[in-house]
Every structure is written in C-alpha cells, then in structure tokens.
Design an enzyme around this catalytic site. Structure first.
Site, PDB file in Angstrom:
ATOM      1  N   SER A  50      48.344  77.598  -9.227  1.00 14.11           N
ATOM      2  CA  SER A  50      49.464  78.509  -8.938  1.00 14.11           C
ATOM      3  C   SER A  50      50.846  77.895  -9.106  1.00 14.11           C
ATOM      4  O   SER A  50      51.844  78.617  -9.073  1.00 14.11           O
ATOM      5  CB  SER A  50      49.343  79.058  -7.523  1.00 14.11           C
ATOM      6  OG  SER A  50      48.442  80.122  -7.541  1.00 14.11           O
TER       7      SER A  50
ATOM      8  N   LYS B 209      52.903  79.438 -11.707  1.00  8.38           N
ATOM      9  CA  LYS B 209      53.634  80.699 -11.489  1.00  8.38           C
ATOM     10  C   LYS B 209      55.154  80.489 -11.476  1.00  8.38           C
ATOM     11  O   LYS B 209      55.922  81.412 -11.739  1.00  8.38           O
ATOM     12  CB  LYS B 209      53.182  81.340 -10.166  1.00  8.38           C
ATOM     13  CG  LYS B 209      51.718  81.793 -10.176  1.00  8.38           C
ATOM     14  CD  LYS B 209      51.226  82.161  -8.781  1.00  8.38           C
ATOM     15  CE  LYS B 209      49.762  82.577  -8.797  1.00  8.38           C
ATOM     16  NZ  LYS B 209      49.188  82.736  -7.448  1.00  8.38           N
TER      17      LYS B 209
ATOM     18  N   TYR C 266      46.740  84.687 -17.732  1.00 12.45           N
ATOM     19  CA  TYR C 266      46.939  84.198 -16.356  1.00 12.45           C
ATOM     20  C   TYR C 266      46.020  83.000 -16.064  1.00 12.45           C
ATOM     21  O   TYR C 266      46.462  81.957 -15.578  1.00 12.45           O
ATOM     22  CB  TYR C 266      46.694  85.346 -15.372  1.00 12.45           C
ATOM     23  CG  TYR C 266      46.651  84.897 -13.926  1.00 12.45           C
ATOM     24  CD1 TYR C 266      47.813  84.481 -13.277  1.00 12.45           C
ATOM     25  CD2 TYR C 266      45.449  84.855 -13.223  1.00 12.45           C
ATOM     26  CE1 TYR C 266      47.771  84.044 -11.964  1.00 12.45           C
ATOM     27  CE2 TYR C 266      45.400  84.425 -11.911  1.00 12.45           C
ATOM     28  CZ  TYR C 266      46.566  84.017 -11.285  1.00 12.45           C
ATOM     29  OH  TYR C 266      46.524  83.572  -9.980  1.00 12.45           O
TER      30      TYR C 266
ATOM     31  N   TYR D 206      52.047  81.210   0.194  1.00 15.92           N
ATOM     32  CA  TYR D 206      51.271  82.384   0.643  1.00 15.92           C
ATOM     33  C   TYR D 206      51.571  82.699   2.111  1.00 15.92           C
ATOM     34  O   TYR D 206      52.714  82.655   2.516  1.00 15.92           O
ATOM     35  CB  TYR D 206      49.763  82.161   0.389  1.00 15.92           C
ATOM     36  CG  TYR D 206      49.480  81.667  -0.989  1.00 15.92           C
ATOM     37  CD1 TYR D 206      49.863  82.418  -2.091  1.00 15.92           C
ATOM     38  CD2 TYR D 206      48.876  80.444  -1.207  1.00 15.92           C
ATOM     39  CE1 TYR D 206      49.624  81.964  -3.376  1.00 15.92           C
ATOM     40  CE2 TYR D 206      48.637  79.989  -2.500  1.00 15.92           C
ATOM     41  CZ  TYR D 206      49.013  80.748  -3.562  1.00 15.92           C
ATOM     42  OH  TYR D 206      48.787  80.301  -4.825  1.00 15.92           O
TER      43      TYR D 206
ATOM     44  N   VAL E  86      45.846  75.969  -5.741  1.00 14.32           N
ATOM     45  CA  VAL E  86      44.533  75.677  -5.151  1.00 14.32           C
ATOM     46  C   VAL E  86      43.854  74.454  -5.781  1.00 14.32           C
ATOM     47  O   VAL E  86      42.835  73.992  -5.279  1.00 14.32           O
ATOM     48  CB  VAL E  86      43.550  76.878  -5.176  1.00 14.32           C
ATOM     49  CG1 VAL E  86      43.993  77.984  -4.264  1.00 14.32           C
ATOM     50  CG2 VAL E  86      43.295  77.356  -6.580  1.00 14.32           C
TER      51      VAL E  86
HETATM   52  N1  GLU Z   1      43.932  80.552 -10.445  1.00 14.23           N
HETATM   53  C1  GLU Z   1      43.979  80.696  -9.026  1.00 14.23           C
HETATM   54  C2  GLU Z   1      43.583  82.104  -8.653  1.00 14.23           C
HETATM   55  O1  GLU Z   1      44.035  82.985  -9.280  1.00 14.23           O
HETATM   56  C3  GLU Z   1      45.363  80.394  -8.537  1.00 14.23           C
HETATM   57  C4  GLU Z   1      45.484  80.478  -7.050  1.00 14.23           C
HETATM   58  C5  GLU Z   1      46.251  79.331  -6.472  1.00 14.23           C
HETATM   59  O2  GLU Z   1      46.420  78.285  -7.062  1.00 14.23           O
HETATM   60  O3  GLU Z   1      46.687  79.461  -5.326  1.00 14.23           O
HETATM   61  O4  GLU Z   1      42.832  82.338  -7.763  1.00 14.23           O
END
Ligand code: GLU
Length: 311
Positions: A67, A70, A195, A247, A265
């Site tokens: 993430s 992003k 994505y 989050y 993650v």
């Molecule tokens: N590729 C992971 C997902 O979409 C990213 C989530 C993350 O890194 O928090 O679940």
C-alpha cells in the site's frame, strides 16, 4: 538539526531495542506469495534532505511495498489535475479496516480516501483513463518510483501480483461494488491488474526513504532538483498520510509517532519530516490493524529519542 553522527547511534539503539519484539505480530498471509516471508527481519533507513543516508539492519533487502504504492499513484493522479477526482474519492479517515466493504455500500461507492484499498482502486481507474497507449498507467508508476528513488533498477514482482490477482477476493468485490455505483470507468479486471501490479513493486528501505524525499521538500527532489509536484500538492499528500496513512490505526500512529506516514501489509512504513528527512522502516510482522508492529515502534522510538516530529 541534530548532529548527524547521532542519527546512526539512534538507529543502532533502536535496532537493539526492537529486535526483542520479534514474534509479537503476524506476517500477512492473505496474499499467498507473501505468507512465507521470513518474519524476523528489521531494517531502517533515513535519507536527509541533502541526500545523506543512515541505515541499520538488512537495509539492502527488498520487500513488497504494497500500500505504500498508493502514495505514488495518488501523486500521479494529482499531477494529472483531474478535477473529477474530488468527487470520486474523499479525503476523510475511514475508521475501518483497509479492505472493508461496509462503509462503501452505505456511502454510495465513494471511498473515504485514496489510501484505503477502494480509494486506491479508484485512483488506478483514473490513471488508466488519463494514460495513453504509448505509456500505460503502470509504466508511469514505475517511471515515477525510479525517478523519486533515483534508482532505475526498481521493478515489480510478477508472482506477487499474480498471487494477489488469484486470491484478492475482497479487492475484486470492492472494485465490482464501485463499478455498480458507476465509480469505475474502465474494465474491472484491467483496473485490478494495475492495482495488484503497483502493490507488487519491490524496494528496500534505502530506496524507499530516498524516494519520499520530495515530500519532505515541498514537492521538489532536493538532490536532483527535479520538480515532482507542486508544494500545495505535497502538502495535501502529507496531510492525507497523517490522517489516513494507517487505516483505522491512523490516529494511533499520529499520536505515537507524530509524523505523516504510509504503511503497507508487506511490512514497510515510510514517514516524512518536512524540511528534514524521510524515514523508511521494514519488519514484516503486522499488528491487528495490518501495520508493521516493529516498524511503528521503531518510528515512535525515533521521534521520541530525537525529539524531532512535525509538532
Ligand atoms: N495489496 C494489498 C491489498 O490490496 C495492499 C494492502 C496494504 O498494503 O495495506 O490487500
């Protein structure tokens, strides 16, 4: 600014303290290709505004940035100054897990922010819409990451992307739900492929801390002097990282660390101290909110020991 030699001493001290916490979190296992990562790893890197770096731990080992990507995709989206974006994704903390479907249903398919999965999927959709056949959205992303890290060797791990494409059931559900609300314009599979690919970019902490330096310097890479985004856009990204970068634990991270930051993650976290430095940390065991347990602790120790934060 603190004596530079002290940065290395501080990193060494943090290393000694945090490795005692191995075993307290859990490696992300919902992406099969990431489930077998060695859990007992820690690395941390600081890149100062003049480009000087300090590192500790396995700082040359790459990991899946997940993430954290992003932030780069949102940077590209802001650069394309797509006005309709403001209506497609909000800028509020979600207070919900990164992959939650609940809020999206009762809020009409508009994600709370670009750093939860739904928001990042909308950003991917928008990047596909504004890309050309000569340079697709993923190529643009990789180009930006290479530019910001000043490292052309950075690439993505196809088997991690494929693994998530095969097992990313919640993300597939999120994308379809948003498509049903008319908030995704392109083919859902194309958007998800993009994505998952951006999430599968691999970097080490040195590359990662270097790549966020533009956000510590009002949008301009302080070493290469290249303009990545405007100062106003850099302010927006940093504000979003502070309020939405972790989050449903964004408030806790801001309280403990006092810096804008973004987690993934894969176990990475990157944080920015405007005017001073960018810091990246990696440790794959996650806490219950899906953020690196030791990474968060290491950043809290850093701002506590040095007294440097944005407040
Ligand atoms: N590729 C992971 C997902 O979409 C990213 C989530 C993350 O890194 O928090 O679940």
């Amino acid at each position: 600014m603190m004596n530079k030699i002290k940065y290395q001493n501080t990193l060494d001290e943090i290393y000694t303290e945090v490795i005692t916490l191995f075993g307290q979190g859990k490696v992300a296992n919902y992406i099969p290709a990431l489930a077998n990562v060695e859990p007992n790893q820690f690395s941390m890197s600081i890149t100062l505004i003049d480009g000087q770096q300090f590192n500790v731990g396995s700082h040359e080992s790459s990991f899946s940035i997940q993430s954290i990507s992003k932030v780069f995709s949102y940077t590209l989206a802001l650069r394309s100054s797509n006005k309709s974006l403001d209506k497609k994704v909000w800028r509020e903390p979600s207070g919900n897990p990164f992959n939650s479907l609940v809020q999206l249903e009762y809020e009409g398919g508009i994600p709370r922010n670009p750093f939860i999965n739904a928001g990042a999927i909308v950003i991917c959709d928008s990047l596909i819409s504004t890309s050309s056949s000569q340079e697709n959205a993923l190529d643009k992303m990789l180009k930006l990451v290479k530019q910001c890290s000043n490292d052309p060797s950075i690439t993505l791990n196809q088997s991690v992307a494929k693994s998530e494409m095969q097992s990313g059931f919640r993300n597939i559900a999120l994308a379809n739900l948003m498509k049903s609300f008319d908030n995704i314009n392109n083919d859902v599979t194309d958007v998800l492929q993009n994505y998952f690919s951006q999430c599968a970019i691999e970097m080490n902490v040195q590359q990662l801390s270097r790549s966020f330096l533009f956000l510590a310097n009002q949008g301009i890479d302080p070493v290469s002097k290249e303009k990545i985004i405007s100062s106003s856009q850099a302010k927006k990204i940093n504000s979003l990282m502070l309020t939405c970068g972790h989050y449903d634990a964004s408030g806790d991270f801001a309280y403990r660390v006092g810096l804008p930051g973004k987690s993934g993650v894969g176990g990475g976290i990157v944080a920015v101290i405007p005017g001073k430095m960018a810091i990246a940390v990696y440790s794959p065991e996650l806490n219950e909110n899906g953020n690196s347990l030791i990474g968060t602790q290491a950043l809290e120790l850093f701002t506590t020991k040095t007294g440097v934060s944005i407040f």
